[in-house]
Design a protein around this motif. Sequence first.
Motif, PDB file in Angstrom:
ATOM      1  N   PHE A  89       1.112   4.152  -2.802  1.00 28.67           N
ATOM      2  CA  PHE A  89       0.869   5.541  -2.402  1.00 28.67           C
ATOM      3  C   PHE A  89       1.986   6.452  -2.904  1.00 28.67           C
ATOM      4  CE2 PHE A  89       1.630   8.977   0.676  1.00 28.67           C
ATOM      5  CZ  PHE A  89       0.400   9.631   0.630  1.00 28.67           C
ATOM      6  N   GLU A  90       3.228   6.002  -2.727  1.00 22.97           N
ATOM      7  CA  GLU A  90       4.367   6.801  -3.169  1.00 22.97           C
ATOM      8  C   GLU A  90       4.378   7.008  -4.681  1.00 22.97           C
ATOM      9  OE1 GLU A  90       7.858   4.934  -1.628  1.00 22.97           O
ATOM     10  OE2 GLU A  90       7.487   5.586   0.430  1.00 22.97           O
ATOM     11  N   ALA A 100      -4.036   1.743  -3.760  1.00 22.16           N
ATOM     12  CA  ALA A 100      -3.532   1.780  -2.385  1.00 22.16           C
ATOM     13  C   ALA A 100      -4.671   1.695  -1.385  1.00 22.16           C
ATOM     14  CB  ALA A 100      -2.715   3.046  -2.158  1.00 22.16           C
ATOM     15  N   LEU A 113      -1.437   5.357   7.029  1.00 25.41           N
ATOM     16  CA  LEU A 113      -1.455   5.392   5.568  1.00 25.41           C
ATOM     17  C   LEU A 113      -2.856   5.676   5.050  1.00 25.41           C
ATOM     18  CD1 LEU A 113      -0.032   5.094   2.883  1.00 25.41           C
ATOM     19  CD2 LEU A 113      -0.229   2.599   3.092  1.00 25.41           C
ATOM     20  N   ASN A 114      -3.861   5.104   5.691  1.00 26.87           N
ATOM     21  CA  ASN A 114      -5.239   5.367   5.269  1.00 26.87           C
ATOM     22  C   ASN A 114      -5.591   6.835   5.491  1.00 26.87           C
ATOM     23  OD1 ASN A 114      -7.577   3.983   4.133  1.00 26.87           O
ATOM     24  ND2 ASN A 114      -8.639   4.553   6.012  1.00 26.87           N
ATOM     25  N   TYR A 162      -3.391   5.932  -5.965  1.00 28.16           N
ATOM     26  CA  TYR A 162      -4.170   6.051  -4.735  1.00 28.16           C
ATOM     27  C   TYR A 162      -5.343   5.079  -4.654  1.00 28.16           C
ATOM     28  CZ  TYR A 162      -1.485  10.388  -4.423  1.00 28.16           C
ATOM     29  OH  TYR A 162      -0.466  11.313  -4.384  1.00 28.16           O
ATOM     30  N   GLY A 212       0.814  -1.206   0.000  1.00 33.00           N
ATOM     31  CA  GLY A 212       0.000   0.000   0.000  1.00 33.00           C
ATOM     32  C   GLY A 212       0.848   1.257   0.000  1.00 33.00           C
ATOM     33  N   GLU A 213       1.910   1.269   0.787  1.00 29.08           N
ATOM     34  CA  GLU A 213       2.778   2.444   0.847  1.00 29.08           C
ATOM     35  C   GLU A 213       3.513   2.657  -0.474  1.00 29.08           C
ATOM     36  OE1 GLU A 213       5.585   4.177   4.256  1.00 29.08           O
ATOM     37  OE2 GLU A 213       6.552   2.546   3.141  1.00 29.08           O
ATOM     38  N   LYS A 239      -3.492   9.337   5.298  1.00 32.98           N
ATOM     39  CA  LYS A 239      -2.826  10.078   4.219  1.00 32.98           C
ATOM     40  C   LYS A 239      -3.614   9.976   2.913  1.00 32.98           C
ATOM     41  CE  LYS A 239       1.897   9.514   6.011  1.00 32.98           C
ATOM     42  NZ  LYS A 239       3.229   8.894   5.775  1.00 32.98           N
ATOM     43  N   LEU A 240      -4.148   8.787   2.663  1.00 29.00           N
ATOM     44  CA  LEU A 240      -4.943   8.597   1.453  1.00 29.00           C
ATOM     45  C   LEU A 240      -6.231   9.425   1.503  1.00 29.00           C
ATOM     46  CD1 LEU A 240      -4.418   4.757   1.097  1.00 29.00           C
ATOM     47  CD2 LEU A 240      -3.851   6.436  -0.667  1.00 29.00           C
ATOM     48  N   GLN A 299       1.649   7.377  -6.325  1.00 27.50           N
ATOM     49  CA  GLN A 299       0.392   8.093  -6.553  1.00 27.50           C
ATOM     50  C   GLN A 299      -0.684   7.222  -7.195  1.00 27.50           C
ATOM     51  OE1 GLN A 299       1.226  11.797  -8.597  1.00 27.50           O
ATOM     52  NE2 GLN A 299       2.603  12.512  -6.997  1.00 27.50           N
TER      53      GLN A 299
END
Length: 277
Positions: free
Chosen positions: A213-214, A221, A247-248, A218, A209-210, A250-251, A216
Motif C-alpha cells: 500500500f505504501e 495489496a 487497511l482494506n 494497490y 499488504g501495508e 484505506k484501499l 502504491q
Amino acid sequence: MIKKRESFGETLKKLRQSQKMTQKMLAEGICAQSLISRVENNEELPNVVILQQICQRLDITMDQLMQFESEEINQRNDQLNKVHHHFIQKNYLKMAQLLKDESLINSLFLDADFQRYDYYLSICAFYVEKKTIKALQLLKKAISYTHKRENPNISILEIQMMADLGRMYQKNGQLEAAFIELERVYQLIDVLPEERKNFELNKIYFYYGELLFEQQRYTEAFEIVEEGMALAQQFCSYYYLEELFTLNGKLLEVDNQSTEATEYFFLANMVQKIVRD
C-alpha cells in the motif's frame, strides 16, 4: 533417596496427558495408536520421522523429549507460553517484564529455547525500547539458530521471525530488504500445507499488504488483505483483523469506494472494542 529418572516412555506419556491428549489423538494421522501405547510402555522406539511428527504435535523439540523429564519441559514451556500470550496480545511491556525473570533465563538450555527467548527480546527492543538496531541484531541472532535458506522444511516460528525482520526493515526505511523478506515469507505461506497454518500467520498479510500500500501497489495489496481476512475467518480469530480491516478501508478509499471504506473502518473499530473488552 535418589529420585529415579523418568524413562522415555514415561516422559512422552506425561507430556501427552499434560496437553489433555488421548493416545488416539496423538497418533491420528501419524501412526497406529498401538505404537504410542508400546512407546509409552517402553516396549518400542518410533523411527525418526514418526518421532518428529509426534514432537510437532506436542509442540516440543526432539532434543527436549530425549534430554529432559516431563516436569522440566512443561515448566520451561509454561514460562515461554506466558510470554507468548502477551506477544499475541501485543502487550510488549508485560513481555519485557517476564523476560527478566531469572528462573526463566536459567531454564534455557536448548537452541530452540534461546531462539524463542531472543526473538521475544528483539520484539521488546523494537516496540518498548524503540531501539531498531538492537532489535535487528537480536532477531538475526534468533533466526540464525536454526534457519538455512536452502532448507524447504521451514518452521512456523522461522516464518514469523522472518516476517518481523521484514517489518523492522520497513520501519527502518530499508524498503528493498523489507520486500525481500516479506515476499519470501508470503511465498512460503502460499506453499505451506493447510494443516500447518495457524491464525498467527495473519500479521504477515497485514505487514506485506501495508508495505505494498505504501508503495502504491494497490491491486496487489487488495489481494493480500483479502487473503488475510479470509484466514482470520477460517480460524475465527481477531488477530491483526483490526489492522486488516483498516487497511482494506484505506484501499477502498483510494478506489473511490467511500461507502464500502466506511463500513470497514466501522468493522475495525468494532474489533478494537471487542479485543480491548
